[in-house]
Design a protein around this motif. Structure first.
Motif, PDB file in Angstrom:
ATOM      1  N   ALA A 107       0.806  -1.222   0.000  1.00 36.53           N
ATOM      2  CA  ALA A 107       0.000   0.000   0.000  1.00 36.53           C
ATOM      3  C   ALA A 107       0.836   1.268   0.000  1.00 36.53           C
ATOM      4  CB  ALA A 107      -0.937   0.008   1.210  1.00 36.53           C
ATOM      5  N   ASP A 108       2.173   1.137   0.038  1.00 35.49           N
ATOM      6  CA  ASP A 108       3.006   2.337  -0.031  1.00 35.49           C
ATOM      7  C   ASP A 108       3.455   2.630  -1.461  1.00 35.49           C
ATOM      8  OD1 ASP A 108       4.663   0.165  -0.226  1.00 35.49           O
ATOM      9  OD2 ASP A 108       6.010   0.739   1.408  1.00 35.49           O
ATOM     10  N   ASN A 109       2.882   1.920  -2.423  1.00 37.57           N
ATOM     11  CA  ASN A 109       3.128   2.230  -3.831  1.00 37.57           C
ATOM     12  C   ASN A 109       2.077   3.212  -4.338  1.00 37.57           C
ATOM     13  OD1 ASN A 109       5.406   0.588  -4.350  1.00 37.57           O
ATOM     14  ND2 ASN A 109       4.094  -1.218  -4.445  1.00 37.57           N
ATOM     15  N   LEU A 110       2.514   4.143  -5.167  1.00 37.28           N
ATOM     16  CA  LEU A 110       1.599   5.072  -5.833  1.00 37.28           C
ATOM     17  C   LEU A 110       1.513   4.653  -7.292  1.00 37.28           C
ATOM     18  CD1 LEU A 110      -0.086   7.696  -5.814  1.00 37.28           C
ATOM     19  CD2 LEU A 110       2.036   8.932  -6.324  1.00 37.28           C
ATOM     20  N   THR A 111       0.329   4.258  -7.729  1.00 40.47           N
ATOM     21  CA  THR A 111       0.210   3.669  -9.052  1.00 40.47           C
ATOM     22  C   THR A 111      -1.174   3.915  -9.637  1.00 40.47           C
ATOM     23  OG1 THR A 111       0.477   1.591 -10.290  1.00 40.47           O
ATOM     24  CG2 THR A 111      -0.501   1.431  -8.090  1.00 40.47           C
ATOM     25  N   ASP A 112      -1.252   3.907 -10.952  1.00 41.01           N
ATOM     26  CA  ASP A 112      -2.553   4.068 -11.604  1.00 41.01           C
ATOM     27  C   ASP A 112      -2.741   3.001 -12.694  1.00 41.01           C
ATOM     28  OD1 ASP A 112      -0.820   4.926 -13.566  1.00 41.01           O
ATOM     29  OD2 ASP A 112      -1.649   6.938 -13.756  1.00 41.01           O
ATOM     30  N   LEU A 134       2.714  -7.314 -11.515  1.00 37.57           N
ATOM     31  CA  LEU A 134       2.785  -6.022 -12.187  1.00 37.57           C
ATOM     32  C   LEU A 134       4.246  -5.597 -12.265  1.00 37.57           C
ATOM     33  CD1 LEU A 134       0.837  -3.753 -13.293  1.00 37.57           C
ATOM     34  CD2 LEU A 134       1.264  -2.584 -11.129  1.00 37.57           C
ATOM     35  N   SER A 135       4.671  -5.090 -13.420  1.00 41.40           N
ATOM     36  CA  SER A 135       6.033  -4.604 -13.577  1.00 41.40           C
ATOM     37  C   SER A 135       6.010  -3.199 -14.166  1.00 41.40           C
ATOM     38  CB  SER A 135       6.851  -5.554 -14.458  1.00 41.40           C
ATOM     39  OG  SER A 135       6.276  -5.654 -15.751  1.00 41.40           O
ATOM     40  N   PHE A 136       7.142  -2.499 -14.038  1.00 41.75           N
ATOM     41  CA  PHE A 136       7.241  -1.127 -14.540  1.00 41.75           C
ATOM     42  C   PHE A 136       8.695  -0.792 -14.804  1.00 41.75           C
ATOM     43  CE2 PHE A 136       8.298  -0.756 -10.157  1.00 41.75           C
ATOM     44  CZ  PHE A 136       8.980   0.439  -9.968  1.00 41.75           C
ATOM     45  N   GLU A 137       8.935   0.200 -15.620  1.00 42.14           N
ATOM     46  CA  GLU A 137      10.297   0.672 -15.863  1.00 42.14           C
ATOM     47  C   GLU A 137      10.651   1.717 -14.810  1.00 42.14           C
ATOM     48  OE1 GLU A 137      10.778   1.944 -19.891  1.00 42.14           O
ATOM     49  OE2 GLU A 137      10.652  -0.110 -20.674  1.00 42.14           O
ATOM     50  N   THR A 138      11.692   1.437 -14.036  1.00 44.95           N
ATOM     51  CA  THR A 138      12.064   2.295 -12.915  1.00 44.95           C
ATOM     52  C   THR A 138      13.260   3.175 -13.251  1.00 44.95           C
ATOM     53  OG1 THR A 138      12.806   2.314 -10.606  1.00 44.95           O
ATOM     54  CG2 THR A 138      13.512   0.445 -11.945  1.00 44.95           C
ATOM     55  N   ASP A 139      13.295   4.364 -12.642  1.00 42.71           N
ATOM     56  CA  ASP A 139      14.458   5.229 -12.753  1.00 42.71           C
ATOM     57  C   ASP A 139      15.381   5.073 -11.546  1.00 42.71           C
ATOM     58  OD1 ASP A 139      12.881   6.416 -10.836  1.00 42.71           O
ATOM     59  OD2 ASP A 139      12.562   8.290 -11.913  1.00 42.71           O
ATOM     60  N   MET A 140      15.049   4.124 -10.650  1.00 45.57           N
ATOM     61  CA  MET A 140      15.869   3.849  -9.467  1.00 45.57           C
ATOM     62  C   MET A 140      16.058   2.337  -9.344  1.00 45.57           C
ATOM     63  SD  MET A 140      13.923   6.558  -6.893  1.00 45.57           S
ATOM     64  CE  MET A 140      15.134   6.495  -5.575  1.00 45.57           C
ATOM     65  N   PRO A 141      16.726   1.682 -10.323  1.00 41.41           N
ATOM     66  CA  PRO A 141      16.777   0.213 -10.348  1.00 41.41           C
ATOM     67  C   PRO A 141      17.485  -0.423  -9.160  1.00 41.41           C
ATOM     68  CG  PRO A 141      18.231   1.152 -12.023  1.00 41.41           C
ATOM     69  CD  PRO A 141      17.397   2.276 -11.505  1.00 41.41           C
ATOM     70  N   ASN A 168      16.118  -2.294 -16.116  1.00 41.49           N
ATOM     71  CA  ASN A 168      15.299  -1.400 -15.292  1.00 41.49           C
ATOM     72  C   ASN A 168      13.828  -1.827 -15.235  1.00 41.49           C
ATOM     73  OD1 ASN A 168      14.527  -0.693 -17.898  1.00 41.49           O
ATOM     74  ND2 ASN A 168      14.441   1.498 -17.459  1.00 41.49           N
ATOM     75  N   LEU A 169      13.528  -3.059 -15.681  1.00 43.62           N
ATOM     76  CA  LEU A 169      12.160  -3.574 -15.539  1.00 43.62           C
ATOM     77  C   LEU A 169      12.017  -4.131 -14.133  1.00 43.62           C
ATOM     78  CD1 LEU A 169       9.436  -4.092 -16.978  1.00 43.62           C
ATOM     79  CD2 LEU A 169      10.291  -6.416 -17.457  1.00 43.62           C
ATOM     80  N   ALA A 170      11.124  -3.528 -13.349  1.00 42.13           N
ATOM     81  CA  ALA A 170      11.077  -3.814 -11.918  1.00 42.13           C
ATOM     82  C   ALA A 170       9.761  -4.451 -11.487  1.00 42.13           C
ATOM     83  CB  ALA A 170      11.289  -2.530 -11.126  1.00 42.13           C
ATOM     84  N   ASN A 171       9.863  -5.213 -10.430  1.00 42.36           N
ATOM     85  CA  ASN A 171       8.694  -5.751  -9.744  1.00 42.36           C
ATOM     86  C   ASN A 171       7.961  -4.597  -9.065  1.00 42.36           C
ATOM     87  OD1 ASN A 171       6.860  -7.091  -8.099  1.00 42.36           O
ATOM     88  ND2 ASN A 171       8.419  -7.967  -6.749  1.00 42.36           N
ATOM     89  N   ALA A 172       6.676  -4.436  -9.375  1.00 37.04           N
ATOM     90  CA  ALA A 172       5.889  -3.344  -8.800  1.00 37.04           C
ATOM     91  C   ALA A 172       5.253  -3.707  -7.459  1.00 37.04           C
ATOM     92  CB  ALA A 172       4.801  -2.918  -9.783  1.00 37.04           C
ATOM     93  N   ALA A 173       5.508  -4.929  -6.972  1.00 37.64           N
ATOM     94  CA  ALA A 173       4.947  -5.390  -5.697  1.00 37.64           C
ATOM     95  C   ALA A 173       3.420  -5.346  -5.697  1.00 37.64           C
ATOM     96  CB  ALA A 173       5.520  -4.598  -4.534  1.00 37.64           C
ATOM     97  N   HIS A 216       3.969   4.616 -11.730  1.00 35.10           N
ATOM     98  CA  HIS A 216       4.216   3.736 -10.588  1.00 35.10           C
ATOM     99  C   HIS A 216       5.470   4.199  -9.868  1.00 35.10           C
ATOM    100  CE1 HIS A 216       3.691  -0.073  -8.366  1.00 35.10           C
ATOM    101  NE2 HIS A 216       4.978   0.107  -8.124  1.00 35.10           N
ATOM    102  N   ARG A 217       5.344   4.388  -8.543  1.00 31.41           N
ATOM    103  CA  ARG A 217       6.506   4.718  -7.732  1.00 31.41           C
ATOM    104  C   ARG A 217       6.312   4.194  -6.315  1.00 31.41           C
ATOM    105  NH1 ARG A 217      10.878   7.434  -8.429  1.00 31.41           N
ATOM    106  NH2 ARG A 217      10.212   8.569 -10.299  1.00 31.41           N
ATOM    107  N   ASP A 218       7.358   3.567  -5.791  1.00 26.34           N
ATOM    108  CA  ASP A 218       7.385   3.151  -4.391  1.00 26.34           C
ATOM    109  C   ASP A 218       7.696   4.375  -3.544  1.00 26.34           C
ATOM    110  OD1 ASP A 218       7.929   2.118  -1.876  1.00 26.34           O
ATOM    111  OD2 ASP A 218       9.796   1.142  -2.472  1.00 26.34           O
TER     112      ASP A 218
END
Length: 237
Positions: A107-112, A134-141, A168-173, A216-218
């Motif tokens: 629940a600490d992820n911000l996502t749409d 769910l996965s996303f491209e992150t700028d903080m790998p 940089n393909l990340a697990n979105a939790a 998507h951002r943690d």
């Protein structure tokens, strides 16, 4: 489908913001993360029946928030006297899902992300796959679990917060889990266990990745919170 929103953490990396407020209630443009999540899940018709939220740090604030929520009659709370870890919470509440498929998210992820498309992807997943992630491209790998997938999006390797990650393909939790996965988590030794460390590696080759093209951002650090405020625009309530 029933959902578990993991919301019990102390938010150590988000201090001093979390000195007096739990991480799941940190506001983004005035709206708590937990409110954004609940609106996202329940305003998508016909998918999420009920949501279970685990609490620990500053739990009374979360209880008060839920009591005042427009979704209160669809929310269940479970208090953890000691933090159990993501898989530990899932295991401890195995009966909540009654042998059915479960939606699980931090629940600490911000996502749409598109919830309808995510569920549709899970329903059309390859045979034998027990998890949709769910996965996303992150700028903080370096701060994420980085995925290596085949051409069909099956997760083959998982690198949890390593230096020099291979991409940089990340697990979105955010996950959809079949009952087998919940059973496996419940059968692992000990009460404290983690989905990324103790469960996901056992399903390599049987996890289907769904990449979101949305935001998507943690919200795990003060820097990430500042970025979210600068980048993310909430729709009017």
């Amino acid at each position: 489908m029933r959902a578990l929103l993991l919301a019990a953490g102390r938010g150590e990396r988000l201090r001093p913001v979390t000195n007096k407020i739990p991480k799941c209630l940190v506001p983004i443009h005035g709206r708590p993360l937990l409110q954004i999540w609940l609106d996202h899940l329940f305003e998508t018709p016909g998918l999420i029946e009920r949501v279970l939220i685990n609490t620990h740090y500053l739990s009374k604030q979360v209880e008060k928030f839920v009591a005042g929520s427009k979704w209160a009659d669809k929310i269940d709370l479970v208090y953890e006297a000691e933090l159990l870890g993501t898989a530990g919470t899932l295991a401890a509440n195995k009966n909540y899902f009654d042998g059915n498929t479960a939606f699980v998210a931090h629940a600490d992820n911000l996502t749409d992300f598109d919830l309808n498309a995510f569920v549709a992807h899970h329903n059309a997943r390859p045979a034998g796959h027990q998890i949709t992630m769910l996965s996303f491209e992150t700028d903080m790998p370096e701060t994420c679990g980085i995925l290596e997938c085949d051409q069909d999006g099956t997760v083959l390797e998982f690198h949890e917060k390593v230096s020099n990650p291979p991409g940089n393909l990340a697990n979105a939790a955010v996950y959809i889990l079949e009952p087998e996965v919940i059973d496996l988590a419940a059968g692992l030794p000990g009460a404290i266990k983690d989905l990324s460390i103790d469960v996901m590696p056992k399903y390599l080759g049987r996890i289907s990745s769904f990449q979101t093209d949305g935001y998507h951002r943690d919200i795990g650090s003060v820097e990430a919170l500042a970025r979210a405020h600068a980048e993310y625009k909430l729709d009017p309530e």
